[in-house]
Write a protein that holds these residues in place. Structure first.
Motif, PDB file in Angstrom:
ATOM      1  N   GLN A 137      39.329  35.408  39.635  1.00 21.38           N
ATOM      2  CA  GLN A 137      38.311  36.359  40.072  1.00 21.38           C
ATOM      3  C   GLN A 137      38.758  37.787  39.760  1.00 21.38           C
ATOM      4  OE1 GLN A 137      37.743  33.943  43.707  1.00 21.38           O
ATOM      5  NE2 GLN A 137      35.614  33.793  43.069  1.00 21.38           N
ATOM      6  N   GLN A 138      38.600  38.765  40.649  1.00 17.11           N
ATOM      7  CA  GLN A 138      38.854  40.159  40.286  1.00 17.11           C
ATOM      8  C   GLN A 138      40.294  40.414  39.863  1.00 17.11           C
ATOM      9  OE1 GLN A 138      38.141  43.745  39.161  1.00 17.11           O
ATOM     10  NE2 GLN A 138      36.422  42.727  40.166  1.00 17.11           N
ATOM     11  N   GLY A 139      41.240  39.736  40.478  1.00 18.42           N
ATOM     12  CA  GLY A 139      42.622  39.906  40.047  1.00 18.42           C
ATOM     13  C   GLY A 139      43.617  39.749  41.171  1.00 18.42           C
ATOM     14  N   PHE A 489      24.646  43.068  35.205  1.00 16.90           N
ATOM     15  CA  PHE A 489      25.252  43.093  36.533  1.00 16.90           C
ATOM     16  C   PHE A 489      25.427  41.680  37.062  1.00 16.90           C
ATOM     17  CE2 PHE A 489      20.764  42.911  37.339  1.00 16.90           C
ATOM     18  CZ  PHE A 489      20.546  42.444  38.623  1.00 16.90           C
ATOM     19  N   CYS A 490      26.006  41.582  38.256  1.00 20.63           N
ATOM     20  CA  CYS A 490      26.336  40.277  38.814  1.00 20.63           C
ATOM     21  C   CYS A 490      25.983  40.243  40.303  1.00 20.63           C
ATOM     22  CB  CYS A 490      27.825  39.975  38.622  1.00 20.63           C
ATOM     23  SG  CYS A 490      28.907  41.152  39.486  1.00 20.63           S
ATOM     24  N   HIS A 491      26.177  39.093  40.905  1.00 21.70           N
ATOM     25  CA  HIS A 491      26.000  38.938  42.349  1.00 21.70           C
ATOM     26  C   HIS A 491      27.198  39.513  43.088  1.00 21.70           C
ATOM     27  CE1 HIS A 491      24.397  37.213  45.981  1.00 21.70           C
ATOM     28  NE2 HIS A 491      25.471  36.493  46.190  1.00 21.70           N
ATOM     29  N   TYR A 492      28.370  39.264  42.540  1.00 18.46           N
ATOM     30  CA  TYR A 492      29.607  39.877  43.011  1.00 18.46           C
ATOM     31  C   TYR A 492      30.728  39.535  42.039  1.00 18.46           C
ATOM     32  CZ  TYR A 492      29.991  35.286  45.488  1.00 18.46           C
ATOM     33  OH  TYR A 492      29.991  33.949  45.823  1.00 18.46           O
ATOM     34  N   ALA A 493      31.808  40.308  42.126  1.00 16.57           N
ATOM     35  CA  ALA A 493      33.022  40.034  41.356  1.00 16.57           C
ATOM     36  C   ALA A 493      34.190  40.203  42.311  1.00 16.57           C
ATOM     37  CB  ALA A 493      33.138  40.963  40.157  1.00 16.57           C
ATOM     38  N   PRO A 494      34.311  39.324  43.281  1.00 17.86           N
ATOM     39  CA  PRO A 494      35.197  39.572  44.426  1.00 17.86           C
ATOM     40  C   PRO A 494      36.655  39.243  44.140  1.00 17.86           C
ATOM     41  CG  PRO A 494      34.164  37.446  44.670  1.00 17.86           C
ATOM     42  CD  PRO A 494      33.600  38.052  43.404  1.00 17.86           C
ATOM     43  N   TYR A 495      37.509  39.741  45.024  1.00 15.72           N
ATOM     44  CA  TYR A 495      38.865  39.223  45.088  1.00 15.72           C
ATOM     45  C   TYR A 495      38.779  37.817  45.674  1.00 15.72           C
ATOM     46  CZ  TYR A 495      40.325  44.057  44.359  1.00 15.72           C
ATOM     47  OH  TYR A 495      40.506  45.320  43.846  1.00 15.72           O
ATOM     48  N   ASP A 496      39.708  36.955  45.295  1.00 12.90           N
ATOM     49  CA  ASP A 496      39.604  35.547  45.681  1.00 12.90           C
ATOM     50  C   ASP A 496      39.567  35.360  47.193  1.00 12.90           C
ATOM     51  OD1 ASP A 496      42.451  36.280  45.697  1.00 12.90           O
ATOM     52  OD2 ASP A 496      42.801  34.167  46.115  1.00 12.90           O
ATOM     53  N   PHE A 497      40.271  36.203  47.964  1.00 15.12           N
ATOM     54  CA  PHE A 497      40.335  35.996  49.406  1.00 15.12           C
ATOM     55  C   PHE A 497      38.980  36.233  50.075  1.00 15.12           C
ATOM     56  CE2 PHE A 497      40.879  40.595  49.292  1.00 15.12           C
ATOM     57  CZ  PHE A 497      40.216  41.018  50.435  1.00 15.12           C
ATOM     58  N   MET A 498      38.086  36.980  49.442  1.00 15.46           N
ATOM     59  CA  MET A 498      36.807  37.305  50.050  1.00 15.46           C
ATOM     60  C   MET A 498      35.890  36.100  50.194  1.00 15.46           C
ATOM     61  SD  MET A 498      35.926  40.979  48.307  1.00 15.46           S
ATOM     62  CE  MET A 498      36.694  42.482  48.916  1.00 15.46           C
ATOM     63  N   LEU A 499      36.158  35.043  49.447  1.00 19.29           N
ATOM     64  CA  LEU A 499      35.338  33.841  49.548  1.00 19.29           C
ATOM     65  C   LEU A 499      35.945  32.813  50.497  1.00 19.29           C
ATOM     66  CD1 LEU A 499      34.022  33.376  45.917  1.00 19.29           C
ATOM     67  CD2 LEU A 499      33.128  34.753  47.793  1.00 19.29           C
TER      68      LEU A 499
END
Length: 633
Positions: A137-139, A489-499
């Motif tokens: 995901q984001q990194g 654009f996207c729905h989200y590009a989260p950090y993995d912990f956010m999910l």
């Protein structure tokens, strides 16, 4: 031992262990002692050294110097088979990059499931300045001292998915770095292991077949760097993408469809119309039937938008789920007409017109991967077929049993469905084609529309490109390297912990690797939840210079980051969004030039954008500071 050398780069190859060690000047990068070159087939594991004939030769040509190895013939269940492959490891003279190539020569006798090569680097010192970068995901940055064990990577770290937004990983030790980049990412990925407390992090590469065969050369490119950090690695990758002609910025996209500029600085609202969970869906709840069906009319949504406007929400984008008669996640790709109980086409047009009147933007959720058995047009002949002739099915989502639509068919359905929307005079600013950018590319062995994963990604981009040609801004669930030229654009590009559930341990330090490469290429909305007294996701939205979610009503409770959080009230939500929107207006088209840990403290982070704007957040104190650059205030 065979050794080759170009300028400051040297490679040593041990013909007995088949292990490589790479050197940049005096810094060594050697494969882990536990690694053995091997591949898997249905009968188990086969090591490279088990080949009947193994040969090695030094190769020098106009491009560089390398070592070519040939592995010919294997004994399988008492029989000799002619399966043959080569490896070619070489140094490019011009760039000093090192290439690892795995090349199928003869695939008779063995159907390979996975090739595990090249090997994981030995990365054993328990030091904070030894760290690993993963594009999950984001990194994610994992110091060798990190106390939390790394959990499984989503999609098993497969490139082109949420588990691999970009097809590279990196490791840095005391300022010396190794950037590993896959130039043939369509059927590959990484696996990573970091035990609790370290002292090591190992990352290995794997490659899978395409349509039952390895088929083509698989390539990893290693760049050895000095006096570097993760910023340098991200910028090296950005340079690579630009060289490939795949760096497409928001400025370029806005030149084609000016509506891009309207979306920048908007607060995102995610809401729905009709929910219908079928009894044969895994999400169906027989004990609480009210959860399975829900309806909000188009008129009610229009009233909600007016209320937002009266409350002071200046720029809003409405993403509308479940707008069609079947209900959310039902009967795709046969999703029209508009939901009759909610007001039908006329009601949907009235909502779209209301959005126009308010100066807001309007878009819809749609789906062209899930192929529901209940869809009137369902035909197994157009579902993805595996090489053994089977057609995968499941019943996870609201619409019940489904297979997967062959991606070659998706562009035709997009044209058909959006023509129906236009015929009903509904103006769309945006459209969201679900799951395309977080799920792996599909493959289909049906000879009538045979499709590799690479073909699938191209077909998905065709869908995005078609929408852009009609002035509709395309989006999808997450972001990915392969979609950047075609998506806005996207729905989200989260950090993995956010999910994961709020409060779950973090697997490393969240860092914006994707945005350090692509911030000025895509619009990313960010969750704004204050999930606890100790964690406010607004800080991540600011740090990343993204757009904010004003309201976010996820389709499936406690799933994909939709968890119960601290309610702040609409006025406070609008106030917080205004802060993020102002920053997004300023930096959306700016490259993120640097991210840093202030004074080496992971809890205090700063991003700097190309216009000089700097954002500093203190996750410990839950505070932020924005200093605008150039003409900003």
């Amino acid at each position: 031992m065979t050794s080759i050398e170009v300028n400051s780069i040297r490679i040593c190859f041990d013909e007995e262990s088949l292990r490589f060690t790479l050197y940049r000047k005096e810094t060594a990068w050697e494969w882990s002692e536990s690694y053995i070159p091997h591949f898997e087939w249905e009968g188990g594991k086969i090591e490279f050294k088990d080949a009947d004939s193994i040969s090695h030769e030094r190769v020098e040509n106009g491009l560089g110097v390398g070592i070519r190895s040939r592995y010919q013939g294997f004994s399988i269940e008492g029989s000799q088979v002619p399966y043959t492959f080569e490896t070619y490891v070489w140094i490019e003279k011009t760039t000093e990059d090192i290439y690892f190539e795995w090349i199928p020569i003869c695939e008779d006798g063995i159907q390979v499931k996975r090739v595990y090569w090249p090997g994981a680097m030995a990365f054993e010192n328990k030091r904070e300045d030894w760290y690993t970068l993963l594009n999950c995901q984001q990194g994610l940055l994992i110091p060798n001292t990190w106390e939390t064990e790394l959990g499984p990577l989503v999609f098993d770290g497969f490139f082109g998915t949420a588990g691999g937004y970009m097809p590279w990983f990196g490791q840095v030790k005391e300022g010396e770095g190794c950037l590993a980049l896959c130039t043939t990412p369509w059927n590959g990925g990484i696996q990573a292991k970091h035990p609790a407390g370290g002292p090591y992090t190992h990352v290995n590469v794997y490659f899978e077949p395409s349509l039952g065969r390895m088929g083509y050369r698989r390539v990893m490119r290693y760049t050895l760097m000095s006096r570097c950090d993760y910023n340098d690695m991200c910028k090296a990758y950005r340079t690579y993408v630009n060289e490939q002609g795949k760096l497409r910025t928001l400025r370029e996209k806005a030149a084609k469809v000016p509506a891009v500029d309207r979306l920048i600085g908007s607060g995102f609202v995610h809401a729905g119309i009709k929910t219908h969970v079928c009894e044969n869906s895994d999400f169906f709840d027989p004990n609480e039937p009210d959860k399975n069906n829900h309806l909000t009319t188009f008129a009610e949504r229009a009233a909600q938008m007016r209320e937002l406007h009266e409350a002071g929400a200046k720029k809003v984008y409405l993403h509308l789920d479940g707008w069609a008669q079947p209900g959310y996640d039902n009967q795709h790709p046969d999703y029209t007409p508009a939901c009759e109980e909610a007001g039908g086409w006329a009601g949907m047009k009235s909502l779209a017109d209301t959005m126009d009147e308010l100066g807001y933007m309007f878009g819809i959720h749609d789906q062209y991967r899930d192929f529901y058995l209940s869809a009137p047009s369902f035909d197994e002949d157009y579902a993805c077929r595996l090489t053994d002739g089977t057609i995968p099915q499941h019943q996870r989502w609201a619409g019940g049993p489904q297979s997967f639509l062959c991606g070659t068919q998706a562009p035709y359905y997009v044209k058909r469905n959006f023509a129906a929307i236009r015929e009903n005079e509904i103006h769309l600013d945006c459209a969201y084609l679900d799951v395309f950018t977080c799920n792996e590319g599909d493959e289909c062995s049906n000879p009538r529309h045979r499709m590799s994963r690479r073909d699938c990604y191209e077909a998905r981009n065709q869908c995005f490109d078609y929408l852009m040609s009609k002035g509709i801004l395309p989006s999808s669930e997450e972001v990915n390297d392969w979609c950047v030229p075609s998506m806005v654009f996207c729905h989200y590009a989260p950090y993995d912990f956010m999910l994961r559930e709020p409060g779950s341990p973090k697997f490393g330090v969240p860092v914006p690797l994707f945005n350090l490469v692509y911030h000025d290429c895509l619009i990313e909305p960010w969750m704004m939840d204050r999930v606890s007294d100790d964690e406010d996701y607004m800080l991540y939205a600011l740090l990343n210079g993204g757009a904010p979610y004003l309201l976010r009503d996820g389709a499936y409770p406690n799933f994909d980051g939709s968890f119960e959080t601290l309610g702040l009230g609409l006025k406070e939500d609008i106030k917080r969004c205004d802060v993020v929107c102002k920053l997004h207006e300023k930096v959306a088209k700016c490259e993120m030039v640097r991210h840093e840990m202030v004074d080496g403290d992971y809890t205090i982070q700063r991003t700097v954008f190309a216009d000089g704007t700097a954002v500093t957040v203190d996750f410990g104190k839950q505070t932020y500071e924005v200093v605008y650059g150039m003409d900003g205030k």
